[in-house]
Design an enzyme around this catalytic site. Structure first.
Site, short mmCIF file in Angstrom:
data_model
loop_
_atom_site.label_atom_id
_atom_site.label_comp_id
_atom_site.label_asym_id
_atom_site.label_seq_id
_atom_site.Cartn_x
_atom_site.Cartn_y
_atom_site.Cartn_z
CD GLN A 103 -2.88 1.05 2.15
OE1 GLN A 103 -2.35 2.07 2.91
NE2 GLN A 103 -4.27 1.29 1.82
CD GLU A 167 -10.87 5.00 5.26
OE1 GLU A 167 -10.35 4.58 3.80
OE2 GLU A 167 -11.17 3.73 5.77
CE1 TYR A 169 -3.53 9.10 6.92
CE2 TYR A 169 -4.93 7.18 5.94
CZ TYR A 169 -4.51 7.66 7.03
OH TYR A 169 -3.71 7.01 8.16
NE ARG A 217 -10.03 0.96 1.79
CZ ARG A 217 -9.51 1.29 3.32
NH1 ARG A 217 -8.21 0.90 3.62
NH2 ARG A 217 -10.35 1.12 3.91
CG HIS A 255 -7.66 8.30 10.36
ND1 HIS A 255 -8.82 7.38 10.80
CD2 HIS A 255 -6.76 8.45 8.96
CE1 HIS A 255 -7.55 6.02 9.87
NE2 HIS A 255 -7.01 6.44 8.80
CD GLU A 256 -10.61 15.55 9.17
OE1 GLU A 256 -9.92 14.94 8.82
OE2 GLU A 256 -11.02 16.51 8.75
NE ARG A 291 -18.07 -4.40 13.58
CZ ARG A 291 -19.09 -5.55 13.86
NH1 ARG A 291 -17.69 -6.47 13.05
NH2 ARG A 291 -19.70 -5.69 14.38
CD GLN A 342 -10.52 -3.64 24.54
OE1 GLN A 342 -11.56 -4.70 24.62
NE2 GLN A 342 -9.72 -4.16 25.81
N GLY A 649 -7.62 -11.63 35.41
CA GLY A 649 -7.60 -10.51 37.34
C GLY A 649 -7.60 -11.76 38.02
CD GLU A 655 -3.90 0.12 34.48
OE1 GLU A 655 -3.12 0.10 33.61
OE2 GLU A 655 -4.02 1.85 34.78
P1 FAD Z 1 -12.94 -14.04 35.07
O1 FAD Z 1 -13.33 -13.44 33.53
O2 FAD Z 1 -13.65 -13.05 35.89
O3 FAD Z 1 -13.79 -15.10 34.90
C1 FAD Z 1 -13.25 -15.68 36.36
C2 FAD Z 1 -13.87 -16.97 36.47
O4 FAD Z 1 -13.48 -17.79 37.19
C3 FAD Z 1 -15.59 -16.95 37.08
O5 FAD Z 1 -16.36 -17.75 35.46
C4 FAD Z 1 -15.31 -17.47 37.88
O6 FAD Z 1 -17.15 -18.22 38.01
C5 FAD Z 1 -14.60 -18.78 38.61
N1 FAD Z 1 -14.60 -19.14 39.66
C6 FAD Z 1 -13.63 -18.60 40.12
N2 FAD Z 1 -13.33 -18.42 41.50
C7 FAD Z 1 -13.83 -19.91 41.24
C8 FAD Z 1 -13.81 -21.48 42.32
N3 FAD Z 1 -13.27 -21.12 43.14
N4 FAD Z 1 -14.43 -22.30 41.08
C9 FAD Z 1 -14.23 -22.74 39.81
N5 FAD Z 1 -14.43 -21.88 39.92
C10 FAD Z 1 -14.52 -20.48 40.50
N6 FAD Z 1 -12.48 -6.34 29.35
C11 FAD Z 1 -12.39 -6.09 27.54
O7 FAD Z 1 -10.92 -6.59 26.98
N7 FAD Z 1 -12.93 -5.45 27.01
C12 FAD Z 1 -13.85 -4.99 27.17
O8 FAD Z 1 -14.92 -4.91 25.91
C13 FAD Z 1 -14.72 -5.52 28.13
N8 FAD Z 1 -16.00 -5.19 28.91
C14 FAD Z 1 -16.70 -5.17 29.61
C15 FAD Z 1 -17.72 -5.56 29.90
C16 FAD Z 1 -17.90 -5.49 31.34
C17 FAD Z 1 -19.69 -5.33 31.45
C18 FAD Z 1 -17.43 -6.64 31.67
C19 FAD Z 1 -18.29 -7.12 33.57
C20 FAD Z 1 -16.00 -6.83 31.86
C21 FAD Z 1 -16.15 -6.71 30.24
N9 FAD Z 1 -14.56 -6.74 30.05
C22 FAD Z 1 -13.99 -6.88 29.10
C23 FAD Z 1 -13.14 -7.45 30.81
C24 FAD Z 1 -12.78 -8.71 30.57
O9 FAD Z 1 -14.24 -9.79 30.80
C25 FAD Z 1 -12.17 -9.25 31.93
O10 FAD Z 1 -10.85 -8.52 31.99
C26 FAD Z 1 -11.94 -11.02 31.41
O11 FAD Z 1 -12.79 -11.19 31.69
C27 FAD Z 1 -10.75 -11.12 33.10
O12 FAD Z 1 -10.71 -12.61 32.54
P2 FAD Z 1 -10.54 -13.95 34.02
O13 FAD Z 1 -10.58 -15.24 33.05
O14 FAD Z 1 -9.33 -13.49 34.38
O15 FAD Z 1 -11.75 -13.19 35.09
P1 NAP Z 2 -12.12 0.57 36.32
O1 NAP Z 2 -11.83 0.76 34.98
O2 NAP Z 2 -10.99 0.39 37.04
O3 NAP Z 2 -12.92 2.17 37.00
C1 NAP Z 2 -13.10 1.99 38.69
C2 NAP Z 2 -14.44 3.30 38.52
O4 NAP Z 2 -14.26 3.06 39.63
C3 NAP Z 2 -13.21 4.15 38.12
O5 NAP Z 2 -14.18 5.63 37.55
C4 NAP Z 2 -13.13 4.81 40.15
O6 NAP Z 2 -12.58 6.46 39.30
C5 NAP Z 2 -14.20 4.84 40.62
N1 NAP Z 2 -14.01 3.65 41.79
C6 NAP Z 2 -12.04 3.19 42.29
N2 NAP Z 2 -13.07 2.83 43.38
C7 NAP Z 2 -13.92 3.20 44.02
C8 NAP Z 2 -14.19 3.48 45.47
N3 NAP Z 2 -13.99 3.18 46.29
N4 NAP Z 2 -15.28 4.02 45.13
C9 NAP Z 2 -16.39 4.79 44.43
N5 NAP Z 2 -16.05 4.83 43.34
C10 NAP Z 2 -14.62 3.67 43.26
O7 NAP Z 2 -12.56 -0.84 36.24
P2 NAP Z 2 -13.85 -0.80 35.92
O8 NAP Z 2 -15.20 -0.20 35.20
O9 NAP Z 2 -14.29 -2.20 36.83
O10 NAP Z 2 -13.24 -2.38 34.58
C11 NAP Z 2 -12.80 -3.04 35.10
C12 NAP Z 2 -11.77 -3.70 33.92
O11 NAP Z 2 -12.48 -3.76 32.97
C13 NAP Z 2 -11.25 -2.21 33.41
O12 NAP Z 2 -9.63 -1.85 33.55
C14 NAP Z 2 -10.63 -2.01 32.26
O13 NAP Z 2 -10.02 -2.35 31.09
C15 NAP Z 2 -12.05 -3.28 31.69
N6 NAP Z 2 -13.50 -3.37 30.55
C16 NAP Z 2 -13.25 -2.62 29.11
C17 NAP Z 2 -14.05 -2.10 28.77
C18 NAP Z 2 -13.62 -2.08 26.69
O14 NAP Z 2 -14.66 -1.58 26.57
N7 NAP Z 2 -11.95 -1.89 26.97
C19 NAP Z 2 -15.62 -1.74 28.89
C20 NAP Z 2 -15.28 -2.70 30.14
C21 NAP Z 2 -14.20 -3.05 31.03
P3 NAP Z 2 -12.56 6.63 40.52
O15 NAP Z 2 -11.65 7.15 41.30
O16 NAP Z 2 -11.98 8.69 39.57
O17 NAP Z 2 -14.19 7.11 41.29
FE1 SF4 Z 3 -10.23 -7.42 16.38
FE2 SF4 Z 3 -7.98 -8.36 17.32
FE3 SF4 Z 3 -8.26 -5.88 16.40
FE4 SF4 Z 3 -9.67 -6.86 18.40
S1 SF4 Z 3 -7.59 -6.12 18.71
S2 SF4 Z 3 -10.41 -5.78 17.06
S3 SF4 Z 3 -10.63 -8.97 17.70
S4 SF4 Z 3 -7.42 -7.95 15.98
#
Ligand code: FAD
Ligand code: NAP
Ligand code: SF4
Length: 672
Positions: A103, A167, A169, A217, A255-256, A291, A342, A649, A655
C-alpha cells in the site's frame, strides 16, 4: 472442494492473473513496517496468512516520499536500497503460495511531523500540525514519487500496489472541497480536484506495466462535511478505472469523521450498500469493506451482487486460517474478530506493535508458538473466563490432559456480562469459538461447582484463573435497598428503575450506562436504526453522506459519576473512548467528575460537587467501582507444595482487560 460459500471462494480473473478467491486482506498497520530489523517478523505474519488461503493481501501503508510519512521515520519507499527488506516479505508470501500488494499511502495533513503537506494549508481537526501547501511543482514531484515507489515495489517482488485514496489522506484531500481550496490546475471544480488521483494512477500504471495489480482505494462515503458528492465520487471511480486501476476498493469515513466505522458497536456490513450502489457504475472488480468478519456476511454481500470481493483486515489478524476454515465449512472454528481495537489500532496509535485481543500470536508468529510437549501432564485450570479458556485450549493443543473448572453453569466468566451490553454482541462469538475449541481439544469441562483446593488432588499443575470480585464501597447507606452491584443488573437479577446513578466511570461504568439507556433490540443489530442514530445517509443527499442524527429517547435518566476531577471517560481507549462518550451524550447521560459520595438514603444519592451538596433523586445506585483479585485457592494449594500458576484477574485486578487475560493464558500454556 465443495464449500458452503461458493461466491466467496470463486476465483477472480484479473486478465493477467487469477486470484483464488474473493478475500482481500485489507491494509493494516502493524508497527512492523518501519524498521528493517522487523521485516522477518512481518514476513512470518504475512506468510501465515498466505498459508491460511487469503486471495490477495495488502501491506500496511508505506509512503512514497519523506513528506508523506505518517510519523518521523515511518515506512517509506523511494530509494532502491529500501527495496531489499521488502524482498524478505514478498519471498515468504510467494513461497507460501500467496499474493501481496504494497500500500502506497501519502499521509498528507495527517502526517505527524513538520514536513507534512496538503493541497491547501488547512489543519486537520485531529492534528496539531499545520501542513505546508504543495506548490504546483511539488504536486508533480509527488505524483512521480508514487509512480517511482510502485516501480520499486514491483522490483521488490510485490504483485501490485494499492494507492490509498481514502480516509482523509493526501489523495482524498485533493478530491474533496473540504481540504482542497486551490485555484490552479489541481483544485477548483470537481474535474480539477480529481486530477491528482487520476494522474497518480495513470503514471503508476505507465511505470509498472499492464501486468501489475493496481488497487485504488476510493473514499465512497466521507462522513465529513465538505466531502465529495455522490455524483463526484462516481466520476472519480470511473476516471481512476480509465486511468489504469485493476481493482476498486472502498474507503468509508475520514479519520476525523465523528461517526464510528469499524468499532464493535457498528453493525456488521453496515456500509456494504455504498459499494453496491457504486457497482453498476464501474466495470472493474469492486471491494466491499468494514465490519465484515464472518463468512456468511461476506457470502451474502457477494451473492447479492453488491461487490466482487470483500476486504477484511482485523478478522485475519484474529484468525490467520480464516479462509481455510470457511472454505472447508468450519466457520464454527473461526476465532472471530470482535472489533474491539484493543490490541490492534489502540496499539498502533500508541506506537506499539499491533497484536490481537483474541489471538496474541498475531504479529508474534516468530516468537510465540504452541509446540507439542514431550512430557504430557495432568493440568487443572480453575476459572473458565478468558484467561482460563485460553490457557486450557492451548495447553491441551500442546498435548497435556486438561480439566477446566468453573463455578458457573456456563464457560466465559465476565464475557457473559460483557455480551449483555448493547453493542457488544460480538463477544458471543468468542464464547462460541472457545466452546468449539474446548471440545476439539478434548478438554474436560466441569461446570456448576465452586472448586476448593482439596478437589484438585491428582493434578500435576494447577492454573488459578478465578478472576475478580467487584470492589465494595463503604460510604453511609451502602447497604440501602437502592444500592446494586453491576452483577445484579447485568445478570438481570434486579429490574432497574427509571432514574439510576452509576458510581464509577471506568469501562464497566460506561458499559452499564449503555445497558441502561437502551431498551429492546440493540441498534447494532438493526443497521438502519444505527445509521439513523449516527446521522449516516447512504444515499448521500448531502456532501459526505451526513444527515441530522435521529436518536431514540433514552430508556432511563442516568447519572454517571466519578471521584476524579475532569471529564468521565478520559481514560477510555483512544480509538473507541470517543464513541462511548458521544453515544451516552446523545442519550442525555449526565457525566460528572469530581464527585464526593456522602451517602444513600430513601431520598436518593447525596453527593458533593465543587463544594455544593445535592441529592440525586434516583431509584437505584449501581456500584461500578473497580474490582479485586480472587485468589483464595492460591495459599492452600501452595501449602501442599503443588505447582501453581496465577493468571488473568486472579493475578492482578488493576487495569485488567481480556487482552491481558487471554495473552497471559496463552503465554503460560505455551511453556507449561
Ligand atoms: P473472569 O472473566 O472473571 O473469569 C473468572 C472465572 O472464574 C469466573 O467464571 C468464575 O465463575 C470462576 N471462578 C472463580 N472462582 C472459582 C472457583 N473457586 N471455582 C470454580 N470457578 C471459579 N474486557 C475487555 O478487554 N474489553 C471489553 O470490552 C470488556 N468489556 C467488559 C464489559 C463488562 C460489562 C465486564 C463485566 C467486563 C468487561 N471486560 C472487558 C473485562 C473482561 O471481561 C475481563 O478482563 C476478563 O473477563 C478477565 O478474565 P479472567 O479470565 O481473568 O476472569
Ligand atoms: P476501572 O476502569 O478501574 O474503573 C473503576 C471506577 O470506579 C473508576 O471510575 C474509579 O473512579 C471508581 N472507583 C474506584 N474505587 C472506588 C471507590 N472505592 N469508591 C467509588 N468509586 C471508586 O474498573 P472497571 O470499570 O470495573 O473495569 C474493569 C476492567 O475491565 C477495566 O480495567 C477495563 O479495562 C475492563 N473493561 C474494558 C472495557 C472496554 O471497553 N475496553 C469495558 C469494560 C471493562 P474514581 O476513583 O475517580 O471514582
Ligand atoms: Fe479484532 Fe483482535 Fe483488533 Fe480486537 S484486537 S479488533 S479482536 S483484530
Amino acid at each position: 472442494m465443495s464449500t458452503p460459500y461458493p461466491h466467496l471462494f470463486a476465483p477472480l480473473e484479473l486478465g493477467f492473473c487469477t486470484l483464488p478467491n474473493r478475500v482481500l486482506m485489507g491494509s493494516m498497520h502493524t508497527g512492523l513496517e518501519d524498521r528493517a530489523s522487523d521485516f522477518p517478523k512481518l514476513a512470518a505474519y504475512f506468510a501465515e496468512r498466505a498459508r491460511g488461503g487469503v486471495g490477495l493481501m495488502v501491506t500496511g501503508g508505506v509512503s512514497p516520499n519523506l513528506r508523506g510519512w505518517l510519523k518521523p521515520f515511518s515506512g517509506k519507499l523511494s530509494w532502491k536500497s529500501e527495496t531489499h527488506k521488502h524482498r524478505i516479505v514478498t519471498k515468504a508470501v510467494h513461497d507460501a503460495g500467496g499474493r501481496i500488494c504494497l500500500q502506497l499511502l501519502h499521509a498528507g495533513r495527517y502526517g505527524m511531523h513538520p514536513f507534512a503537506v496538503a493541497p491547501s494549508k488547512i489543519t486537520a481537526p485531529i492534528s496539531p500540525i499545520t501542513p505546508h501547501a504543495l506548490s504546483a511543482r511539488a504536486v508533480e514531484r509527488t505524483i512521480d514519487a508514487f509512480a517511482r515507489a510502485a516501480r520499486l515495489a514491483r522490483e521488490a517482488g510485490y504483485d501490485g500496489v494499492e494507492i490509498m485514496g481514502s480516509e482523509g489522506y493526501l489523495i482524498n484531500e485533493f478530491l474533496a472541497p473540504r481540504t482542497n481550496h486551490r485555484r490552479d490546475d489541481w483544485g477548483g471544480d470537481a474535474a480539477k480536484r480529481m486530477r491528482f488521483a487520476v494522474e497518480t494512477v495513470r503514471r503508476t500504471r505507465a511505470a509498472c506495466g499492464p501486468d501489475f495489480i493496481l488497487i485504488f482505494r476510493l473514499s465512497m462515503l466521507e462522513l465529513v462535511e465538505g466531502g465529495s458528492s455522490w455524483e463526484e465520487t462516481i466520476a472519480q471511480a470511473q476516471a481512476v478505472a480509465a486511468a489504469g486501476a485493476t481493482i476498486l476498493n472502498t474507503g468509508i469515513g475520514w479519520h476525523e469523521a465523528r461517526v464510528p466505522t469499524i468499532a464493535t458497536s457498528v453493525p456488521r456490513a453496515a456500509f456494504a450498500e455504498v459499494t453496491a450502489r457504486m457497482k453498476p457504475h464501474v466495470k472493474l472488480p469492486i471491494v466491499a469493506t468494514n465490519r465484515i468478519n464472518m463468512p456468511d456476511v461476506a457470502e451474502a454481500i457477494l451473492a447479492g451482487g453488491g461487490a466482487d470481493m470483500v476486504s477484511m483486515a482485523r478478522p485475519l489478524l484474529a484468525d490467520p486460517d480464516w479462509c481455510n476454515k470457511a472454505r472447508s465449512g468450519r466457520a464454527q472454528a473461526i476465532n472471530t474478530c470482535i472489533a474491539c481495537n484493543q490490541a490492534c489500532l489502540d496499539h498502533v496509535f500508541a506506537n506499539k506493535k499491533a497484536s490481537c485481543l483474541v489471538n496474541p500470536r498475531a504479529c508474534a508468529e516468530a516468537e510465540l508458538n504452541y509446540v507439542r510437549t514431550n512430557a504430557p501432564r495432568r493440568i487443572a485450570v480453575v476459572g473458565a473466563g478468558p484467561a482460563g479458556m485460553a490457557c486450557a485450549t492451548i495447553a491441551a493443543q500442546r498435548g497435556h490432559r486438561v480439566s477446566l473448572f468453573d463455578a458457573h453453569a456456563e464457560i466465559g466468566g465476565q464475557f457473559n456480562l460483557a455480551r449483555q451490553i448493547p453493542g457488544k454482541e460480538e463477544f458471543n462469538e468468542t464464547l462460541r469459538y472457545y466452546r468449539h475449541r474446548l471440545a476439539e481439544e478434548r478438554v474436560e469441562v466441569r461446570l456448576g461447582r465452586k472448586v476448593a483446593a482439596a478437589d484438585l488432588d491428582g493434578f500435576d499443575a494447577v492454573v488459578i484463573a478465578t478472576g475478580v470480585v467487584p470492589r465494595a464501597v463503604d460510604f453511609p447507606g451502602h447497604e440501602h435497598a437502592k444500592v446494586l452491584g453491576y452483577l445484579d443488573l447485568l445478570t438481570r437479577r434486579v429490574v432497574p428503575g427509571r432514574k439510576v446513578a452509576i458510581i464509577g466511570a471506568g469501562g464497566i461504568g460506561f458499559d452499564v450506562a449503555e445497558f441502561l439507556v437502551q431498551d429492546g433490540i440493540s441498534a447494532t443489530l438493526e443497521a438502519p436504526r444505527w445509521r439513523a442514530e449516527w446521522g449516516v445517509d447512504l444515499e448521500q443527499h448531502a456532501r459526505g453522506g451526513l444527515a441530522p442524527p435521529q436518536v431514540d429517547p433514552p430508556a432511563r435518566d442516568i447519572w454517571l459519576l466519578q471521584r476524579s476531577p475532569g471529564r468521565p471517560g478520559a481514560k477510555l481507549a483512544r480509538t473507541t473512548g470517543w464513541i462511548h462518550r458521544a453515544a451516552l451524550k446523545a442519550k442525555s447521560v449526565k457525566m460528572v467528575g469530581g464527585v464526593e459520595y456522602l451517602g444513600v438514603d430513601d431520598a436518593g444519592l447525596r453527593i458533593r460537587v465543587e463544594r455544593s451538596e445535592q441529592v440525586l433523586d434516583v431509584d437505584h445506585v449501581v456500584i461500578c467501582a473497580g474490582q479485586e483479585s480472587l485468589r483464595e485457592l492460591e495459599k492452600p494449594l501452595r501449602d501442599t507444595g503443588r505447582e501453581v500458576h496465577v493468571i488473568g484477574g486472579a493475578d492482578v485486578a488493576a487495569e485488567l482487560d481480556a487482552k491481558r487475560a487471554i495473552d497471559q493464558g496463552c503465554r503460560l500454556a505455551a511453556r507449561l
